[in-house]
Design a protein around this motif. Structure first.
Motif, short mmCIF file in Angstrom:
data_model
loop_
_atom_site.label_atom_id
_atom_site.label_comp_id
_atom_site.label_asym_id
_atom_site.label_seq_id
_atom_site.Cartn_x
_atom_site.Cartn_y
_atom_site.Cartn_z
N ASP A 149 -7.03 -1.71 -3.56
CA ASP A 149 -5.98 -2.16 -2.44
C ASP A 149 -6.60 -3.52 -1.91
O ASP A 149 -7.68 -3.66 -1.35
N ASP A 150 -5.62 -4.37 -1.81
CA ASP A 150 -6.05 -5.54 -1.24
C ASP A 150 -7.08 -6.36 -1.80
O ASP A 150 -8.03 -7.10 -1.15
N ARG B 65 5.46 -3.65 9.87
CA ARG B 65 4.77 -3.50 11.21
C ARG B 65 5.12 -3.65 12.51
O ARG B 65 5.01 -3.42 13.60
N THR C 117 0.91 -0.99 -0.11
CA THR C 117 -0.10 0.09 0.07
C THR C 117 0.98 1.31 -0.16
O THR C 117 0.56 2.34 -0.74
MG LIG Z 1 -1.85 -2.97 2.54
#
Ligand SMILES: [Mg+2]
Ligand SMILES: Nc1ncnc2c1ncn2[C@@H]1O[C@H](COP(=O)(O)OP(=O)(O)OP(=O)(O)O)[C@@H](O)[C@H]1O
Length: 237
Positions: free
Chosen positions: A164-165, A232, A109
């Motif tokens: 996205d996704d 993350r 993203t």
């Molecule tokens: Mg993403």
């Protein structure tokens, strides 16, 4: 159309984007009074991008040579069409699509919004529409008082679309399969540039998106596999 005011490049973290496109801040802030000049289009596009890009990705960069290649292909095509038609502004119209594949948290993203931001500094106009697949399915559920076909057309006909996704979540329902097929088929038929991210494995594209969608994606998209750790993890929110 009014000329766009000069902008502070630091406010929008533009330095890496300009460097990637061999542009300078002086070029961007050329005050030529021509609302159609490339620097003016770039300034306008940067302000529009800042309105579209979510806070988390506000400083995102494209950060991948093949993504940059895609941007350059689309902008070169737009400039060639502008020349042929003698139009005042070069605008992204038709062209290849891009599929960013990779596991959770590798920066798909991030790079997609980076592509949107980098395209903005080129001086070629591109009208982006952005949606996550899950939001798209929810928005296109038949609902009382909402014309979901008009909503669908907004995505299908968008000049440049970021999905996205795609393929996230569980099994395809009849609804999600229909939306996937109609949307991808429209963009395939009309050769509309679409940037798609997904964490589906390449060999599972058919099972997760439907064979007819997967087949079209393979033909219409350059595919980039993004690898690396989940960025993350270990990062304070
Ligand atoms: Mg993403
Ligand atoms: N090149 C980069 N430089 C700095 N930060 C990055 C970079 N790539 C990703 N990040 C950060 O890492 C985190 C995860 O990135 P991102 O949301 O793009 O992952 P993703 O691949 O889209 O994951 P998912 O599949 O879960 O959607 C975000 O906070 C993002 O801002």
């Amino acid at each position: 159309m009014e000329p766009t005011p000069l902008i502070n490049p630091e406010q929008y973290d533009l330095a890496p984007l300009l460097a990637a496109q061999n542009r300078t801040i002086e070029w961007l802030n050329t005050d030529d009074g021509d609302p159609f000049s490339p620097p003016n289009v770039a300034r306008r596009s940067i302000l529009q991008a800042a309105n579209i890009v979510p806070l988390r990705y506000r400083a995102a960069t494209a950060d991948h040579p093949e993504i940059r290649q895609w941007i350059n292909t689309l902008t070169a095509e737009a400039r060639a069409t502008q020349k042929k038609r003698n139009s005042p502004v070069a605008s992204v119209g038709h062209g290849p699509s891009l599929l960013l594949l990779g596991p959770v948290g590798v920066g798909k993203t991030y790079r997609s919004y980076g592509a949107l931001r980098e395209m903005a500094v080129t001086g070629v106009a591109a009208r982006w529409t952005v949606v996550t697949a899950a939001d798209l399915y929810a928005q296109l559920q038949p609902r009382y008082g909402v014309d979901s076909e008009t909503e669908f057309q907004r995505y299908a006909k968008a000049s440049v679309l970021l999905i996205d996704d795609l393929g996230a979540g569980g099994k395809l329902s009849e609804h999600t399969e229909t939306v996937n097929f109609r949307l991808i088929n429209y963009r395939y038929d009309h050769q509309l540039p679409t940037l798609i991210t997904s964490n589906v494995l390449p060999k599972e594209l058919g099972a997760r998106m439907g064979d007819r969608v997967a087949s079209r994606l393979v033909e219409m998209c350059d595919r980039i596999n993004i690898t690396g750790p989940d960025r993350r993890r270990g990062v304070a929110a």
